[in-house]
Design a protein around this motif. Sequence first.
Motif: not given
Length: 556
Positions: A158-183
């Motif tokens: 699950c965390w590997g899949a989230v990290l792959c998806g994090m490459s699609a984040a282009h602003d603070f909101g997207g990065l924050l959501a991805a980092r929360f799921l990663l954690g």
Amino acid sequence: MQPGKDSPNTIHLESTPDQHPQKDPADDARHMRTDGPDGITAAPNDGPFALRDKAAQFLKQADHPVVVTPADNARVLRRIDFRILPIMLFVYCLQSLDKTTLSYASVFGIINDTHLVGEQFSWLGSIVYLAQLVFQPLIAYSLVRFPVGKFSATMVFCWGAVLCGMSAAHDFGGLLAARFLLGAFEASVAPTFIAIVQMWYRRKEQTTRNASWYSMLGVVNMLGSLLTYGLGHIQSSLHPYQIIFLFCGAVTVAFSAVMFIFMPDSPMEAKFLSKEDKFIAVERLRMNQMGIASGVWKWDHVLDCMLDPKTWLWFSLMFVISIPSGGISTFGPLIISSFGFDNFTTILFNIPFGAVQMIATLGGAWLADRIKMKSPVLLLLCLPPIAGCSILLSVGRKPSDRAVLLAGYYLISFYPGISPVIYSWSGQNTAGDTKRKVTTAMLFIGASAGNVIGPLLFKLNEKPRYDRGLRSNLALFVVLAVLIVVGMGVIWMLNRRQAAKRRALGKSEQIQDLSMVGRKEAAEDGDDSNHLDETVGDKAFDDVTDLKNEDFIYVY
């Protein structure tokens, strides 16, 4: 109590019929147990709690006395190391790499490209630990109720899949959501590994194994820096940090399948061990007095944990060390950059940081194992970071000061050696399946809270000195040293109370902790029967907490 005839170093402890008048002799044969550095065999307790741990149920299947000779112990330990450790080392390496991708990304322009302002970058570092804090109670429950190996492999995927998806984040909101799921998904890794080490290894063996997987932080800071250096030079329509996210995430997803197939759920279910070796793997852990796994969530263990002063000591230690850990891990490359280096030179100068981390982690574990105490080693490991923070606060930022500044920064990097010793100190002083898992959760709640705060003590507008963050870290390392001394006092008082309990029950007041003694020490001491009581270990697989087991010996 007689010396056994199986080998010169095997000792048999035998119960007489008067001690257990209701026992069938055949039952004794099925329940013989061994322990001690060189092998000890004894009949276990047949009381009402004997089947509380899965280990006790499993040993019922033995149709002969289980005798663990030195050769058997070494052979099975080797097999366990070859199967369990490589998986743990690689997964923690991936977890550390995935978590630190943000700090590498900061060097390659993610702050400007995603228009981060104010404390937004600091919150991207903190949100991972905030998620880990929130999910720790659920992780503790899951580790008791679900198969450990398969649960861990699922979280890795699950965390590997989230990290792959994090490459699609282009602003603070997207990065924050991805980092929360990663954690949220990464929250399981370290608690699971602590549980695995407690499940497979004797107390004497646990410190070096915990340090082994934790030392991957240093490997990541070395190899991760080189990997990032190479990935950053790839010419592509993607930003360098997007390539880093995709590469690390894809490797993590791929390895989760390997972990799902090859990581066993417990010694009782290990396909790489024969039936006889499974008995040995279980029986060699008896004198840990900790049990292996129950599969049953017990609320009385939760209460015991919450009322135990040690729990709050471990919580405080992890909270205090994690504040500087969170700040340095997020802002480390930026601190080096503030010395006046360009992006790629900054990445390369982070490599020695990782080497010092690994040396401190493995060296601290080796020393703790050598002296059979954790607290003096923890005090020793506090000194270099105190010196490093003092150097960075007192030295200027002129080009001529770079060598001294780097030396100070590398001294701070001794701090990662502290956490695995705290893990082992806590784990070796806690018994009962549910209590162990809840105690570990409390450690990581403290660690997560500290890691949330840590990055917030540093501000981008305070570059190049970052005085507030460094001053706070200096004070926290001093506080940590004080708490360690307090912990030594708590352990001393608990051991005195345990001795008084044994005396009141008519047992030997002073007993030897065989789980912390190696074969060499035993040979030097001579006959172990001088140190043993035949009832020691009766409650080992009863799934009772350390406070309820008078034979439990606390480790300094």
